[in-house]
Design a protein around this motif. Structure first.
Motif: not given
Length: 252
Positions: A129-153
């Motif tokens: 989604l990051q390339h859509k200039e009219d989108f506001n994309v917010i990423i949660a903080g936390g631990q990144v799972r290497s196997r799938d890019g999921g953020i947890i904790g």
């Protein structure tokens, strides 16, 4: 009995017995061993059973199919589900999108929208989604799972709790016949539960392979959903629960 009905019946038989041999299944369904082998290979590839020598057993309730495999499983069905769900998301909406390969396909389907605000704990969704200039994309903080890019904790849960959005789009690893929404990772579940609490409407996207899978961690229940998006009619027990709890069913 068509192929889909036979495969659903095979799963039910394996679930009831714990194991079923090719010979038993051939006799039970009055088909050739080659037909049963093809069915078992298909169901194993979808993660619905565990293929063993001479037959099939229950899949693991503690270990999910590898992410690289899940990326390609039922991809065409996931694309149809994603396109259908995307049509129910208005422009200029706010939404959570959590972990899951289906949700990554949904992110791609949302690229034609305008003015979305998306909060996600999925690095792959953010990258889409990051390339859509009219989108506001917010990423949660936390631990990144290497196997799938999921953020947890705990940090991820604290972050999610700061928002109240229009739509929560969640995925799932299994839906039990009693309506339980099931996952493999306890930490992932806790983040998903926070998303459910902080969304005005909850949309669940899942392909048919997730019905009656048996992951070990309870995430929630069908009663918490506003809509279920899938590619085939669910089993009768799940249909009854959807009707009982006024959950809208969309079949792509």
């Amino acid at each position: 009995m068509n192929q889909q009905q036979r495969q659903d019946a095979i799963i039910e038989l394996v679930r009831r017995q714990g194991y079923a041999s090719i010979e038993q299944l051939t006799e039970h369904f009055t088909v050739t061993p080659q037909t049963i082998r093809r069915d078992l290979n298909t169901l194993s590839a979808e993660g619905r059973i565990r293929r063993v020598h001479g037959g099939a057993g229950l899949e693991s309730s503690t270990v999910n199919t590898a992410y690289s495999t899940r990326k390609t499983l039922n991809l065409e069905a996931k694309q149809r589900i994603a396109a259908l769900l995307a049509r129910h998301i208005p422009d200029h909406s706010s939404l959570f999108i959590n972990i899951g390969t289906s949700n990554e396909v949904i992110a791609e389907a949302l690229l034609d929208h305008q003015g979305l605000e998306v909060i996600t704990n999925n690095l792959n969704v953010a990258a889409i989604l990051q390339h859509k200039e009219d989108f506001n994309v917010i990423i949660a903080g936390g631990q990144v799972r290497s196997r799938d890019g999921g953020i947890i904790g705990e940090a991820t849960i604290d972050f999610i709790n700061q928002f109240k959005v229009d739509y929560g789009i969640i995925g799932i690893s299994g839906i039990d016949e009693d309506g339980s929404l099931l996952e493999f990772d306890y930490q992932e579940v806790r983040v998903a539960q926070a998303i459910i609490r902080n969304s005005r409407k909850i949309f669940l996207a899942t392909d048919h392979s997730k019905f009656q899978r048996n992951p070990v961690v309870r995430q929630g229940n069908l009663a918490q959903l506003d809509a279920l998006f899938t590619d085939r009619e669910p089993p009768e027990a799940i249909l009854r629960l959807l009707k009982q709890h006024d959950v809208t069913l969309h079949i792509a």
